[in-house]
Design a protein around this motif. Structure first.
Motif, PDB file in Angstrom:
ATOM      1  N   ASP A  59     -94.657   3.590 125.967  1.00 10.40           N
ATOM      2  CA  ASP A  59     -94.727   4.536 124.917  1.00 10.40           C
ATOM      3  C   ASP A  59     -93.639   5.505 125.086  1.00 10.40           C
ATOM      4  N   TRP A  60     -93.407   6.481 123.835  1.00  4.75           N
ATOM      5  CA  TRP A  60     -92.175   7.176 123.820  1.00  4.75           C
ATOM      6  C   TRP A  60     -92.172   8.352 124.979  1.00  4.75           C
ATOM      7  N   GLY A  61     -93.587   8.555 125.169  1.00  4.30           N
ATOM      8  CA  GLY A  61     -93.165   9.400 126.333  1.00  4.30           C
ATOM      9  C   GLY A  61     -92.800   9.100 127.644  1.00  4.30           C
ATOM     10  N   ALA A  62     -93.070   7.954 128.053  1.00  2.00           N
ATOM     11  CA  ALA A  62     -92.272   7.066 129.382  1.00  2.00           C
ATOM     12  C   ALA A  62     -90.857   7.058 129.003  1.00  2.00           C
ATOM     13  N   SER A  63     -90.495   6.554 127.992  1.00  2.00           N
ATOM     14  CA  SER A  63     -89.064   6.420 127.589  1.00  2.00           C
ATOM     15  C   SER A  63     -88.464   8.045 127.741  1.00  2.00           C
ATOM     16  N   TYR A  64     -89.007   8.633 126.997  1.00  2.00           N
ATOM     17  CA  TYR A  64     -88.564  10.242 126.843  1.00  2.00           C
ATOM     18  C   TYR A  64     -88.304  10.789 128.603  1.00  2.00           C
ATOM     19  N   ALA A  65     -89.257  10.466 129.213  1.00  2.00           N
ATOM     20  CA  ALA A  65     -89.432  11.188 130.445  1.00  2.00           C
ATOM     21  C   ALA A  65     -87.966  10.412 131.509  1.00  2.00           C
ATOM     22  N   HIS A  66     -87.929   9.278 131.388  1.00  2.00           N
ATOM     23  CA  HIS A  66     -86.608   8.588 132.063  1.00  2.00           C
ATOM     24  C   HIS A  66     -85.498   9.267 131.545  1.00  2.00           C
ATOM     25  N   CYS A  67     -85.269   9.069 129.964  1.00  2.77           N
ATOM     26  CA  CYS A  67     -84.148   9.603 129.639  1.00  2.77           C
ATOM     27  C   CYS A  67     -83.755  11.144 129.759  1.00  2.77           C
ATOM     28  N   LEU A  68     -84.753  11.912 129.909  1.00  7.82           N
ATOM     29  CA  LEU A  68     -84.722  13.484 130.129  1.00  7.82           C
ATOM     30  C   LEU A  68     -84.132  13.616 131.602  1.00  7.82           C
ATOM     31  N   LYS A  69     -84.398  12.607 132.362  1.00 10.78           N
ATOM     32  CA  LYS A  69     -83.900  12.953 133.876  1.00 10.78           C
ATOM     33  C   LYS A  69     -82.531  12.505 134.130  1.00 10.78           C
ATOM     34  N   LEU A  70     -82.079  11.541 133.254  1.00 13.54           N
ATOM     35  CA  LEU A  70     -80.786  10.936 133.368  1.00 13.54           C
ATOM     36  C   LEU A  70     -79.663  11.913 132.734  1.00 13.54           C
ATOM     37  N   GLY A  71     -79.948  12.643 131.331  1.00 13.67           N
ATOM     38  CA  GLY A  71     -78.854  13.102 130.738  1.00 13.67           C
ATOM     39  C   GLY A  71     -78.634  12.616 129.432  1.00 13.67           C
ATOM     40  N   PRO A  72     -77.754  13.505 128.665  1.00 14.31           N
ATOM     41  CA  PRO A  72     -77.445  13.246 127.322  1.00 14.31           C
ATOM     42  C   PRO A  72     -76.890  11.831 126.857  1.00 14.31           C
ATOM     43  N   LYS A  73     -76.617  10.944 127.666  1.00 16.69           N
ATOM     44  CA  LYS A  73     -76.211   9.570 127.182  1.00 16.69           C
ATOM     45  C   LYS A  73     -77.498   8.665 127.338  1.00 16.69           C
ATOM     46  N   ALA A  74     -78.501   9.194 127.582  1.00 16.40           N
ATOM     47  CA  ALA A  74     -79.724   8.359 127.453  1.00 16.40           C
ATOM     48  C   ALA A  74     -80.654   9.004 126.566  1.00 16.40           C
ATOM     49  N   GLN A  75     -80.927   7.996 125.385  1.00 17.91           N
ATOM     50  CA  GLN A  75     -81.862   8.471 124.364  1.00 17.91           C
ATOM     51  C   GLN A  75     -82.918   7.537 123.920  1.00 17.91           C
ATOM     52  N   VAL A  76     -83.787   7.903 123.240  1.00 20.50           N
ATOM     53  CA  VAL A  76     -84.873   7.036 122.992  1.00 20.50           C
ATOM     54  C   VAL A  76     -84.793   6.474 121.764  1.00 20.50           C
ATOM     55  N   VAL A  77     -85.202   5.102 121.661  1.00 20.26           N
ATOM     56  CA  VAL A  77     -85.011   4.364 120.324  1.00 20.26           C
ATOM     57  C   VAL A  77     -86.468   4.043 119.870  1.00 20.26           C
ATOM     58  N   VAL A  78     -86.973   4.435 118.644  1.00 15.27           N
ATOM     59  CA  VAL A  78     -88.330   4.182 118.190  1.00 15.27           C
ATOM     60  C   VAL A  78     -88.069   2.812 117.352  1.00 15.27           C
ATOM     61  N   ASP A  79     -88.802   1.899 117.756  1.00 12.72           N
ATOM     62  CA  ASP A  79     -89.222   0.749 116.833  1.00 12.72           C
ATOM     63  C   ASP A  79     -90.363   0.917 116.313  1.00 12.72           C
ATOM     64  N   THR A  80     -90.669   0.990 115.006  1.00 12.99           N
ATOM     65  CA  THR A  80     -91.860   1.242 114.417  1.00 12.99           C
ATOM     66  C   THR A  80     -92.916   0.161 114.213  1.00 12.99           C
ATOM     67  N   GLY A  81     -92.654  -0.913 115.017  1.00 17.16           N
ATOM     68  CA  GLY A  81     -93.803  -1.944 115.095  1.00 17.16           C
ATOM     69  C   GLY A  81     -94.336  -1.956 116.605  1.00 17.16           C
TER      70      GLY A  81
END
Length: 404
Positions: free
Chosen positions: A194-216
């Motif tokens: 889910d977006w929370g898991a993706s967000y948590a990993h990206c937040l720890k890494l920095g600004p070059k890591a971002q979340v992509v939302v697949d609408t399906g």
């Protein structure tokens, strides 16, 4: 923004990326229905993508998928795209189709398999360097089918280690977009569900890591626009994989199942500044809070046209995103805010629905004519004779991909 001239100016700058795999044969686990004229090479996929841009004017890039689009010379592939009037967009990785990945890729218990997967991800960054691509798209099918099959926490450690290595390899103007998926092909536990898991990993890494939302990629009834608003607020929404779903990850044409949802999503993008940063011209920033006040949101399609014509399906999908965006731009922000602040529930909803119920097709037809395009991109494509020509020329096979 309810000034139609301002709306048209914003729409004129919109960019929607199409995926190379959408032009080839695809299907379900039951059947792949072959169509005439599908591409045989990555270059022919780009040729077809260029037709979508030719008739819509807002699809100037095409995402590639490695190894499906592997070539000997990626700089030459980028040059081919430029000759066709488009460019190479996101580079997508594949760590889910090899037998070695049966128990996972970067989270696999076997360190040799994890090393193989990481090497592929780093190879994709090398390809970005050669093509001038900014975005690396990461999706992992990793997960488990049974309780106790593997240690959940340890798998998260392995995921974090791999993502950190990729992040370190990225250039200053590159970023990775981390995708997530609720289930499938792992049925008990997905490592990035889910977006929370993706967000948590990206937040720890920095600004070059971002979340992509697949609408399906969400459970039924999930409020995707809330996810969009939250990630925009945090500066962590990197982009979308636009498609449509009725039951699971159907990968149907965007807006097919719930066009109102697409409108609601695009309203939050506009409201959160993501559209301003992206449509404002040039390359979207990867450090959203420091640049333009927006989020550099990439509008990408991720669809498999199993029974519909490939190029027409992509043109229609681009038009669907355009229509939802136009309606989102037409929301009277001042009137909406006034109703919200006064607690007028029905008036606030009426303002919102008034924009959604607006028929924006005449506005978009007028805009296309101003851009030197035919007002009806699908009709113009059909009349061009392109499909008849490629159906005759491409009789000996198809390119690698889902249907190969």
């Amino acid at each position: 923004m309810n000034d139609t001239s301002a709306v048209k100016d914003a729409l004129r700058r919109q960019q929607i990326e199409t995926p190379s795999w959408a032009y080839g044969n695809s299907g379900t686990r039951f059947k792949v229905f072959a169509q005439r004229g599908v591409p045989r090479t990555p270059q022919e996929k780009i040729d077809d993508a260029a037709q979508v841009h030719r008739f819509t004017g807002v699809a100037p890039s095409v995402a590639v998928h490695i190894p499906w689009d592997r070539v000997d010379d990626y700089a030459a592939l980028a040059a081919h795209a430029k000759e066709r009037g488009v460019r190479i967009g996101a580079v997508n990785t594949n760590v889910f189709q090899d037998d070695d990945y049966m128990l996972g890729s970067v989270t696999n218990p076997d360190p040799a398999v994890r090393r193989k997967a990481l090497d592929h991800l780093l190879e994709a960054v090398d390809i970005m360097d050669q093509t001038g691509s900014r975005d690396l798209k990461l999706w992992f099918s990793d997960g488990t089918n049974y309780p106790g099959q593997d240690d959940i926490r340890t798998r998260q450690d392995r995921m974090a280690e791999a993502l950190a290595a990729v992040y370190e390899r990225l250039g200053d103007d590159q970023r990775f977009l981390l995708e997530y998926k609720l289930f499938e092909p792992a049925f008990y536990m997905t490592d990035l569900p889910d977006w929370g898991a993706s967000y948590a990993h990206c937040l720890k890494l920095g600004p070059k890591a971002q979340v992509v939302v697949d609408t399906g990629h969400h459970a039924p009834g999930t409020n995707i626009e809330f996810i969009v608003a939250f990630l925009l607020r945090e500066g962590k929404l990197g982009g979308f994989d636009f498609n449509s779903r009725f039951y699971a990850d159907d990968d149907l044409m965007v807006g097919a199942a719930d066009p109102f949802q697409l409108f609601r999503i695009m309203y939050e993008v506009v409201r959160g500044g993501g559209y301003d940063a992206y449509a404002g011209g040039g390359t979207p920033p990867h450090t959203p809070r420091e640049k333009s006040g927006g989020a550099g949101v990439a509008f990408m399609l991720d669809q498999c046209h199993n029974i519909e014509p490939k190029i027409q399906g992509q043109i229609r999908s681009v038009m669907n995103v355009q229509e939802a965006t136009a309606k989102a731009l037409l929301v009277d922000a001042g009137a909406l805010r006034s109703a919200q602040e006064s607690g007028d529930v029905l008036e606030a909803n009426a303002v919102f629905m008034d924009a959604y119920n607006t028929d924006v097709r005449p506005l978009l037809a007028e805009l296309r004519e101003e851009m030197g395009l035919h007002p009806d991109p699908v009709a113009a494509y059909k009349a061009s004779g392109y499909y008849e020509r490629i159906a005759e020329e491409r009789k000996d096979g198809q390119a690698a991909g889902w249907g190969a």
